[in-house]
Structure formats: structure tokens, C-alpha cells
Enzyme design. Structure first.
Site, short mmCIF file in Angstrom:
data_model
loop_
_atom_site.label_atom_id
_atom_site.label_comp_id
_atom_site.label_asym_id
_atom_site.label_seq_id
_atom_site.Cartn_x
_atom_site.Cartn_y
_atom_site.Cartn_z
N HIS A 41 1.01 55.07 93.90
CA HIS A 41 1.34 56.50 94.03
C HIS A 41 2.76 56.73 93.50
CE1 HIS A 41 1.87 60.50 95.81
NE2 HIS A 41 0.55 60.51 95.87
N ASP A 52 -7.34 58.65 97.54
CA ASP A 52 -8.60 58.57 96.78
C ASP A 52 -9.39 57.30 97.06
OD1 ASP A 52 -6.60 60.13 94.41
OD2 ASP A 52 -8.37 61.06 95.32
C1 SDX Z 1 -3.21 61.54 93.47
O1 SDX Z 1 1.42 63.03 93.09
C2 SDX Z 1 0.60 63.28 94.05
O2 SDX Z 1 0.98 63.68 95.15
C3 SDX Z 1 -0.86 63.05 93.71
C4 SDX Z 1 -1.83 63.11 94.87
C5 SDX Z 1 -1.95 64.51 95.43
O3 SDX Z 1 -2.35 64.64 96.61
O4 SDX Z 1 -1.76 65.49 94.64
O5 SDX Z 1 -1.40 62.21 95.91
C6 SDX Z 1 -3.23 62.70 94.41
O6 SDX Z 1 -3.17 61.75 92.29
C7 SDX Z 1 -3.18 60.14 94.03
C8 SDX Z 1 -3.12 59.05 92.90
C9 SDX Z 1 -4.55 58.85 92.39
N1 SDX Z 1 -4.52 57.98 91.17
C10 SDX Z 1 -5.01 56.71 91.24
O7 SDX Z 1 -5.37 56.15 92.26
C11 SDX Z 1 -5.08 56.02 89.87
C12 SDX Z 1 -4.60 54.56 90.02
N2 SDX Z 1 -3.15 54.62 90.23
C13 SDX Z 1 -2.29 54.45 89.10
O8 SDX Z 1 -2.80 55.02 87.91
C14 SDX Z 1 -0.84 54.74 89.44
O9 SDX Z 1 -0.54 54.09 90.60
C15 SDX Z 1 -0.37 56.17 89.55
C16 SDX Z 1 -0.77 56.99 88.37
C17 SDX Z 1 -0.87 56.81 90.80
C18 SDX Z 1 1.13 56.09 89.55
O10 SDX Z 1 1.45 55.55 88.28
P1 SDX Z 1 2.89 55.08 87.93
O11 SDX Z 1 3.84 56.11 88.39
O12 SDX Z 1 3.00 54.61 86.54
O13 SDX Z 1 3.03 53.84 88.90
P2 SDX Z 1 4.33 53.11 89.14
O14 SDX Z 1 5.48 53.60 88.30
O15 SDX Z 1 4.53 53.13 90.62
O16 SDX Z 1 3.95 51.64 88.58
C19 SDX Z 1 4.77 50.58 88.93
C20 SDX Z 1 4.04 49.33 88.48
C21 SDX Z 1 3.67 49.29 87.00
O17 SDX Z 1 3.63 47.92 86.63
P3 SDX Z 1 4.98 47.28 85.91
O18 SDX Z 1 5.21 48.08 84.67
O19 SDX Z 1 6.11 47.37 86.93
O20 SDX Z 1 4.60 45.82 85.63
O21 SDX Z 1 2.81 49.20 89.19
C22 SDX Z 1 1.73 49.12 88.26
C23 SDX Z 1 2.23 49.75 87.00
O22 SDX Z 1 1.51 49.23 85.88
N3 SDX Z 1 0.61 49.88 88.83
C24 SDX Z 1 -0.62 49.41 88.98
C25 SDX Z 1 -1.35 50.43 89.61
N4 SDX Z 1 -0.55 51.48 89.82
C26 SDX Z 1 0.67 51.14 89.32
N5 SDX Z 1 -1.18 48.22 88.64
C27 SDX Z 1 -2.50 48.08 88.94
N6 SDX Z 1 -3.27 49.02 89.54
C28 SDX Z 1 -2.72 50.21 89.88
N7 SDX Z 1 -3.46 51.15 90.46
#
Ligand code: SDX
Length: 389
Positions: free
Chosen positions: A278, A335
Site C-alpha cells: 500500500h 483487497d
Molecule cells: C487500493 O491509496 C489508497 O488508499 C488505495 C486504496 C483505497 O482505499 O483507495 O487503499 C485501495 O488501491 C489498495 C491497493 C490495491 N492494489 C494492490 O493490491 C496491487 C498490488 N500492490 C502493488 O501494486 C503495490 O503495493 C501498490 C500499487 C499498492 C503500491 O505500489 P508502490 O507504491 O510502488 O509500492 P512501494 O513503493 O511500497 O514498493 C516498495 C517495494 C518495491 O520493491 P523495490 O523496488 O523496493 O525492490 O515493494 C515492492 C515494490 O516492487 N512491492 C511489491 C508489491 N507491492 C510493492 N512486491 C511484490 N508484490 C507486491 N504486491
């Protein structure tokens, strides 16, 4: 700094605005609507009370809740002219496409953008959208099945009405089983009502930022909400709930989980664990915790899919003890749990994000009203850091 957006080289551009609606502490995993903890709203109040709280800034009295409920029931119907729009879509159209288009089309039936400028008109517009969007979502679903639409039943509560429009046969009769018509159970209504409450608002998430951006140009309020619907569809945002179930079904067994966890950790593999991570929560999403408890409570009564629950449980257990996820503060988000409950309510996964829309509409429109009432608000105009020649 343009007043709405600031650019900090350490982060991507962050929309910064003041608001009195929702508070999130991403480190502690806390969420409050108008100062009331989500845990209290989800367990002690119904979705309509949460809608009233967001819109009016206080929980309703018994009488005000009754009036609010009636105001929504009378506005849940769709103009016959609007129903023709659905037939323009192919049967296999994703309901999110139809939902977004129909809410835009709704703007042609109401000229709110011309004269919505005071509290009474804001509240009228809010009621109209909150009441009609479930009907639009149910029409989109019924169109995809090629079955006749059912207008809402004024004698049913908000959430029971939606489930009825989703499930009833033409004429309003429920499925006929060996023991007679299988009426909608109160436990199903309560489960979906809680899911709506948990989705009601969430500060300046991507789709809410879009709604505020469109509000800032003075466009029709309904197209601002329709823009929010479109933004929410993305699988990085609201579309994740549909992807979680698809991913659990793809993983297929507890034995396969380790293989997919390895893919999620591989920097060269675009695979991500849907429902994990998140932008703000670097701890458990409090909504995910509530849903996990709800899932355990409903497991027997709603016959939740134990195989999918086992796979989800294995993912959670492995990920939460794995350095890759721990070091990046990746926890289950809202989710991760909704899909298993919605599946048990006989709702297909293509309707999961429309369910998110139904819950979130009140948040979007409350944020739209707050933006409009703020005398200091300006048109959204983020700047860039030019890195060209
Ligand atoms: C919602 O914003 C809100 O409030 C949204 C929401 C709402 O109520 O409106 O809460 C609803 O959208 C919830 C999120 C739903 N999306 C998902 O579940 C999709 C899977 N999650 C990822 O796509 C991701 O975690 C995000 C999009 C939610 C956040 O993406 P970011 O901001 O790029 O994540 P981050 O900066 O925290 O990532 C840090 C690291 C990265 O790796 P490195 O570059 O440090 O090596 O964590 C990794 C990312 O690649 N990472 C994941 C991951 N999420 C982040 N690796 C594997 N699986 C994942 N799900």
C-alpha cells in the site's frame, strides 16, 4: 508549490490538500472517518449511517437515518432513457466500463453543474449519486447476462436492494431451490453492508485525487465521479480485488504458493502479489484486519471457499515472515480479503470493483463538496521537473 501539489525530489509528486473527512496513520495502521475509528463504524453502525456521517459530519439520529434512508430509496430509480444506454454495450463489456459511461450519461439528465452551489443542492446531488450507482451497477451486470433489468424495490434497504437487483429473476422472484425460493439472508446483507462501509472513503487515494482534479476545472460533478470510477478500475488500485481472486485461482493450491512468492520477489519478474502492499499503510491495513475477522466469522454460515482461504492463508503466513515483504512493509490490504466473501455472496469477480465503486461514491462526493466549499481551492496544475535537452 501550486497549493495543491508539491514536488519533493525524494518522492513522486504528492497531492497535498487539507481535509476534515478522513484520517489515516499509515505507520500505526489507523483509519478514522470524521474522527470515528473504522473498527467502530464497521461493527456498530450500518453503511447508511457512515454515508450520513461523511456527508454531514456527524452520525444521524434514528429519525435522521430514517429520513436519509427514504431519500435514497426514492432516488434509486433510473430514467427509462438511461436504460437504453446499456443495450449499446456488448454482453461481454466489463461492468466498470458500463458504470463509468452510465454515470457520465447521467450528467445529461441533471444539470447540477449549472446550479449546484449551496449545501442543499450539494446534499441533493450526493443522494442522487449514492442512490443510483448501485442500480446502474446491477443493470450493467444484468445486461452482461442478457436478462431484463429490475428497478429497485422501494420496500428494501439499500444493501438488500442491490443484492436483490443482482440476484432476482425477472419479476423479482429469488432462485427456486428444493426448499422453495432462496431468499437473501440477513447475514449476507450485513456482510456486504460492512464491505461498503470499509470502502466508503480513504483520504487522497488515486481515484479521489482524480475526482478533486476534475472538480477543480468546474466540470459537471457527475463526470468527476465517472473519472473516479475510471481511475479506480486499475489493478494497482480498486481493480486489485478482482485480480486477487483470479490470482488465488491461478495459484490453485497451497503447494504452489512458494513458487509464486518467489516470482513476486524476483525484481525481473513483473508478477506482484495482488492485495499486498500500500502507498500509505506500512503496517496492516485496518480494513484488512476487519475483513479477516469477518471472513472467519462467516466461514461456516456463508460456506466460504475453504480452498481459496487456505491458499490466501498460506500466502499471508509465508509473506509476513519473509524478509523481502517485511523489509518493504508489505502487508495485506483491503483487497486481499474482499473477494472470498463476495464470491460466497454469489457475486462474480467482474462485479468486485463495481462493489468498491458503490462503497466509495459517498467518499468521492464528500471530497468533491469539500473541495467546492473551500474558498482557497484552485485548478489542479502540477508542475514538472524538466529533464529534457
Ligand atoms: C487500493 O491509496 C489508497 O488508499 C488505495 C486504496 C483505497 O482505499 O483507495 O487503499 C485501495 O488501491 C489498495 C491497493 C490495491 N492494489 C494492490 O493490491 C496491487 C498490488 N500492490 C502493488 O501494486 C503495490 O503495493 C501498490 C500499487 C499498492 C503500491 O505500489 P508502490 O507504491 O510502488 O509500492 P512501494 O513503493 O511500497 O514498493 C516498495 C517495494 C518495491 O520493491 P523495490 O523496488 O523496493 O525492490 O515493494 C515492492 C515494490 O516492487 N512491492 C511489491 C508489491 N507491492 C510493492 N512486491 C511484490 N508484490 C507486491 N504486491
Amino acid at each position: 508549490d501550486t497549493g495543491m501539489f508539491t514536488y519533493d525530489p525524494g518522492y513522486t509528486s504528492t497531492a497535498s490538500c487539507t481535509s476534515q473527512i478522513t484520517f489515516i496513520d499509515g505507520t500505526k495502521g489507523e483509519l478514522r472517518y470524521r474522527g470515528i475509528p473504522i473498527e467502530e463504524l464497521a461493527t456498530e453502525h450500518c453503511y447508511l449511517e457512515t454515508c450520513y456521517l461523511l456527508l454531514k459530519g456527524m452520525l444521524p439520529s434514528k429519525e435522521s437515518l430514517q429520513d436519509f434512508d427514504l431519500e435514497l430509496r426514492h432516488r434509486a430509480f433510473l430514467h427509462e432513457g438511461l436504460t437504453k444506454l446499456f443495450n449499446a454495450f456488448p454482453d461481454n463489456a466489463h461492468p466498470m466500463a458500463t458504470l463509468s459511461a452510465a454515470v457520465t450519461a447521467l450528467a445529461s439528465f441533471y444539470d447540477d453543474h449549472l446550479n449546484v452551489s449551496n449545501e442543499e443542492e450539494y446534499q441533493e446531488m450526493a443522494r442522487r449519486l449514492i442512490a443510483k450507482i448501485p442500480t446502474i451497477a446491477a443493470f450493467a451486470y444484468r445486461h452482461s447476462l442478457g436478462i431484463p433489468f429490475i428497478q429497485p424495490d422501494i420496500d428494501l434497504s439499500f444493501t438488500k436492494n442491490f443484492l436483490t437487483m443482482m440476484r432476482a429473476y425477472p419479476g423479482g422472484k429469488m432462485h427456486l431451490g428444493p426448499k422453495g425460493h432462496e431468499e437473501i439472508k440477513e447475514v449476507e446483507v450485513r456482510a456486504l453492508d460492512t464491505i461498503f462501509t470499509l470502502h466508503a472513503d480513504h483520504e487522497q487515494n488515486a481515484s479521489t485525487t482524480v475526482v478533486r482534479g476534475v472538480a477543480s476545472t468546474g466540470a459537471h460533478p457527475y463526470v468527476a465521479i465517472s473519472s473516479g470510477i475510471s481511475a479506480l478500475w486499475g489493478r494497482a488500485h480498486g481493480g486489485a480485488n478482482e485480480s486477487v481472486i483470479a490470482q488465488l485461482e491461478m495459484i490453485g493450491s497451497v503447494e504452489n504458493v512458494k513458487k509464486y512468492i518467489a516470482k513476486a520477489k524476483d525484481p525481473n519478474d513483473p508478477f506482484r502479489l495482488m492485495g499486498f502492499g500500500h502507498r500509505v499503510y506500512k503496517n496492516f491495513d485496518p480494513r484488512a484486519k476487519i475483513l479477516k475477522t469477518l471472513q472467519d466469522e462467516l466461514k461456516e454460515e456463508l460456506h466460504l471457499d475453504s480452498r481459496l482461504m487456505e491458499i490466501a492463508g498460506e500466502i499471508e503466513e509465508i509473506a509476513l515472515s519473509d524478509e523481502y515483504f517485511i523489509s518493504r512493509n508489505l502487508y495485506p490490504n483491503i483487497d486481499f480479503y474482499t473477494g472470498i466473501i463476495l464470491t460466497a455472496l454469489k457475486i462474480p469477480k467482474t462485479m468486485f470493483t463495481p462493489i468498491f465503486v458503490i462503497g466509495r461514491t459517498v467518499g468521492w462526493i464528500t471530497q468533491w463538496i469539500e473541495f467546492k466549499k473551500d474558498p482557497t481551492s484552485k485548478i489542479a496544475r502540477p508542475r514538472q521537473l524538466y529533464t529534457g535537452e
